[in-house]
Scaffold this motif. Structure first.
Motif, PDB file in Angstrom:
ATOM      1  N   VAL A  25     -21.631 -32.914 -17.013  1.00 47.42           N
ATOM      2  CA  VAL A  25     -22.141 -31.964 -16.025  1.00 47.42           C
ATOM      3  C   VAL A  25     -23.181 -32.666 -15.147  1.00 47.42           C
ATOM      4  CG1 VAL A  25     -23.441 -29.825 -15.694  1.00 47.42           C
ATOM      5  CG2 VAL A  25     -21.661 -29.953 -17.444  1.00 47.42           C
ATOM      6  N   PHE A  26     -22.978 -32.569 -13.843  1.00 48.20           N
ATOM      7  CA  PHE A  26     -23.908 -33.122 -12.856  1.00 48.20           C
ATOM      8  C   PHE A  26     -25.245 -32.398 -13.000  1.00 48.20           C
ATOM      9  CE2 PHE A  26     -25.450 -33.110  -8.345  1.00 48.20           C
ATOM     10  CZ  PHE A  26     -25.783 -34.455  -8.301  1.00 48.20           C
ATOM     11  N   ASN A  27     -26.345 -33.148 -12.965  1.00 50.38           N
ATOM     12  CA  ASN A  27     -27.658 -32.569 -13.256  1.00 50.38           C
ATOM     13  C   ASN A  27     -27.999 -31.353 -12.391  1.00 50.38           C
ATOM     14  OD1 ASN A  27     -28.030 -34.114 -10.966  1.00 50.38           O
ATOM     15  ND2 ASN A  27     -29.939 -35.023 -11.634  1.00 50.38           N
ATOM     16  N   ALA A  28     -27.629 -31.350 -11.129  1.00 50.17           N
ATOM     17  CA  ALA A  28     -27.958 -30.217 -10.258  1.00 50.17           C
ATOM     18  C   ALA A  28     -27.249 -28.935 -10.686  1.00 50.17           C
ATOM     19  CB  ALA A  28     -27.612 -30.542  -8.814  1.00 50.17           C
ATOM     20  N   ARG A  29     -26.146 -29.058 -11.388  1.00 50.52           N
ATOM     21  CA  ARG A  29     -25.407 -27.881 -11.846  1.00 50.52           C
ATOM     22  C   ARG A  29     -26.192 -27.074 -12.874  1.00 50.52           C
ATOM     23  NH1 ARG A  29     -21.157 -26.025  -8.899  1.00 50.52           N
ATOM     24  NH2 ARG A  29     -19.984 -27.794  -8.105  1.00 50.52           N
ATOM     25  N   PHE A  30     -27.157 -27.718 -13.523  1.00 50.12           N
ATOM     26  CA  PHE A  30     -27.960 -26.979 -14.484  1.00 50.12           C
ATOM     27  C   PHE A  30     -28.742 -25.862 -13.791  1.00 50.12           C
ATOM     28  CE2 PHE A  30     -26.838 -30.576 -16.994  1.00 50.12           C
ATOM     29  CZ  PHE A  30     -26.865 -30.145 -18.311  1.00 50.12           C
ATOM     30  N   LEU A  31     -29.064 -26.031 -12.511  1.00 51.91           N
ATOM     31  CA  LEU A  31     -29.706 -24.945 -11.766  1.00 51.91           C
ATOM     32  C   LEU A  31     -28.731 -23.795 -11.537  1.00 51.91           C
ATOM     33  CD1 LEU A  31     -31.800 -26.999  -9.204  1.00 51.91           C
ATOM     34  CD2 LEU A  31     -32.645 -25.715 -11.182  1.00 51.91           C
ATOM     35  N   ASP A  32     -27.454 -24.111 -11.322  1.00 53.26           N
ATOM     36  CA  ASP A  32     -26.431 -23.055 -11.242  1.00 53.26           C
ATOM     37  C   ASP A  32     -26.357 -22.298 -12.562  1.00 53.26           C
ATOM     38  OD1 ASP A  32     -25.708 -23.813  -8.649  1.00 53.26           O
ATOM     39  OD2 ASP A  32     -24.092 -25.124  -9.364  1.00 53.26           O
ATOM     40  N   LEU A  34     -28.709 -21.972 -14.739  1.00 55.41           N
ATOM     41  CA  LEU A  34     -29.917 -21.162 -14.853  1.00 55.41           C
ATOM     42  C   LEU A  34     -29.773 -19.875 -14.055  1.00 55.41           C
ATOM     43  CD1 LEU A  34     -32.811 -20.620 -15.734  1.00 55.41           C
ATOM     44  CD2 LEU A  34     -33.564 -22.093 -13.846  1.00 55.41           C
ATOM     45  N   ASP A  35     -29.208 -19.962 -12.859  1.00 55.82           N
ATOM     46  CA  ASP A  35     -28.997 -18.777 -12.035  1.00 55.82           C
ATOM     47  C   ASP A  35     -28.083 -17.777 -12.745  1.00 55.82           C
ATOM     48  OD1 ASP A  35     -29.342 -17.353  -9.469  1.00 55.82           O
ATOM     49  OD2 ASP A  35     -27.186 -17.720  -9.269  1.00 55.82           O
ATOM     50  N   ILE A  36     -27.033 -18.267 -13.363  1.00 57.66           N
ATOM     51  CA  ILE A  36     -26.136 -17.404 -14.135  1.00 57.66           C
ATOM     52  C   ILE A  36     -26.909 -16.749 -15.279  1.00 57.66           C
ATOM     53  CG2 ILE A  36     -24.143 -17.382 -15.714  1.00 57.66           C
ATOM     54  CD1 ILE A  36     -23.004 -19.708 -13.949  1.00 57.66           C
ATOM     55  N   ALA A  37     -27.690 -17.549 -15.998  1.00 58.91           N
ATOM     56  CA  ALA A  37     -28.449 -17.033 -17.138  1.00 58.91           C
ATOM     57  C   ALA A  37     -29.422 -15.931 -16.714  1.00 58.91           C
ATOM     58  CB  ALA A  37     -29.196 -18.170 -17.833  1.00 58.91           C
ATOM     59  N   VAL A  38     -30.159 -16.161 -15.634  1.00 55.67           N
ATOM     60  CA  VAL A  38     -31.116 -15.152 -15.156  1.00 55.67           C
ATOM     61  C   VAL A  38     -30.385 -13.865 -14.784  1.00 55.67           C
ATOM     62  CG1 VAL A  38     -32.721 -14.544 -13.298  1.00 55.67           C
ATOM     63  CG2 VAL A  38     -32.882 -16.784 -14.388  1.00 55.67           C
ATOM     64  N   THR A  39     -29.315 -13.983 -14.029  1.00 58.96           N
ATOM     65  CA  THR A  39     -28.565 -12.798 -13.589  1.00 58.96           C
ATOM     66  C   THR A  39     -28.044 -11.989 -14.770  1.00 58.96           C
ATOM     67  OG1 THR A  39     -27.933 -13.880 -11.533  1.00 58.96           O
ATOM     68  CG2 THR A  39     -26.591 -12.009 -12.226  1.00 58.96           C
ATOM     69  N   GLU A  40     -27.438 -12.659 -15.739  1.00 59.12           N
ATOM     70  CA  GLU A  40     -26.884 -11.956 -16.893  1.00 59.12           C
ATOM     71  C   GLU A  40     -27.974 -11.385 -17.786  1.00 59.12           C
ATOM     72  OE1 GLU A  40     -23.838 -11.068 -16.963  1.00 59.12           O
ATOM     73  OE2 GLU A  40     -23.276 -12.333 -15.256  1.00 59.12           O
ATOM     74  N   TYR A  41     -29.097 -12.084 -17.886  1.00 56.38           N
ATOM     75  CA  TYR A  41     -30.238 -11.575 -18.648  1.00 56.38           C
ATOM     76  C   TYR A  41     -30.776 -10.296 -18.008  1.00 56.38           C
ATOM     77  CZ  TYR A  41     -34.963 -11.535 -20.722  1.00 56.38           C
ATOM     78  OH  TYR A  41     -36.132 -11.181 -21.352  1.00 56.38           O
ATOM     79  N   LEU A  42     -30.914 -10.287 -16.685  1.00 58.97           N
ATOM     80  CA  LEU A  42     -31.394  -9.087 -16.000  1.00 58.97           C
ATOM     81  C   LEU A  42     -30.468  -7.899 -16.266  1.00 58.97           C
ATOM     82  CD1 LEU A  42     -32.548 -10.559 -12.568  1.00 58.97           C
ATOM     83  CD2 LEU A  42     -33.974  -9.922 -14.525  1.00 58.97           C
ATOM     84  N   ARG A  43     -29.162  -8.154 -16.275  1.00 55.64           N
ATOM     85  CA  ARG A  43     -28.206  -7.081 -16.601  1.00 55.64           C
ATOM     86  C   ARG A  43     -28.429  -6.568 -18.017  1.00 55.64           C
ATOM     87  NH1 ARG A  43     -24.068 -10.196 -13.670  1.00 55.64           N
ATOM     88  NH2 ARG A  43     -23.719  -9.057 -11.752  1.00 55.64           N
ATOM     89  N   ALA A  44     -28.596  -7.489 -18.968  1.00 59.77           N
ATOM     90  CA  ALA A  44     -28.784  -7.099 -20.366  1.00 59.77           C
ATOM     91  C   ALA A  44     -30.069  -6.304 -20.558  1.00 59.77           C
ATOM     92  CB  ALA A  44     -28.788  -8.344 -21.261  1.00 59.77           C
ATOM     93  N   VAL A  45     -31.117  -6.683 -19.833  1.00 65.22           N
ATOM     94  CA  VAL A  45     -32.406  -5.996 -19.927  1.00 65.22           C
ATOM     95  C   VAL A  45     -32.311  -4.585 -19.352  1.00 65.22           C
ATOM     96  CG1 VAL A  45     -34.767  -6.029 -18.976  1.00 65.22           C
ATOM     97  CG2 VAL A  45     -33.791  -8.092 -20.003  1.00 65.22           C
TER      98      VAL A  45
END
Length: 144
Positions: A25-32, A34-45
């Motif tokens: 995985v290209f290092n910059a993709r980790f920010l993608d 993170l964006d997925i994680a934040v979005t899904e976490y907000l839904r779960a909350v």
């Protein structure tokens, strides 16, 4: 942090378009990720509108730090673990870790700070009822 410190995780399979010439995985993709994680976490909350439109809370990223621990390869599954670590007057600090599927195999860890903004795009206080959603989900006080 231990993986058990994260109540929320979201599974992600690595796609071909996310890897580099070394087949990781290209290092910059980790920010993608993170964006997925934040979005899904907000839904779960239970955040009513994770995109922050229609007059609800809007946030901008102020800072993100990532420590890369081990490579992630094509077609591998990773668990995107995230939690709200603390809520300040006008910001939220999220802690995150990405692990190999179902384990303690840490691939990356870090934090991101998001600042609440008003209609003039100026920093403004985070509403107590907004923070209360996270406190109820996490089962602990989050105010700094």
């Amino acid at each position: 942090m231990a993986r058990a410190d994260f109540r929320f995780s979201y599974p992600k399979r690595v796609r071909y378009s996310e890897i580099d010439a070394q087949a990781v995985v290209f290092n910059a993709r980790f920010l993608d990720y993170l964006d997925i994680a934040v979005t899904e976490y907000l839904r779960a909350v239970g955040v009513p509108d994770p995109a922050g439109v229609e007059g609800l809370a809007q946030f901008v990223v102020a800072r993100t730090s990532i420590d890369y621990k081990a490579s992630v390869r094509l077609d591998e599954e990773v668990d995107l673990c995230i939690r709200l670590a603390r809520a300040g007057r006008s910001s939220l600090t999220f802690a995150f870790e990405f692990h190999g599927k179902g384990g303690e195999d840490l691939r990356a860890a870090g934090e991101t700070v998001q600042v609440h903004i008003d209609d003039a795009r100026q920093s403004s206080p985070v509403a107590a009822d907004y923070v209360a959603l996270f406190e109820a989900y996490e089962g602990r006080s989050l105010r700094a």
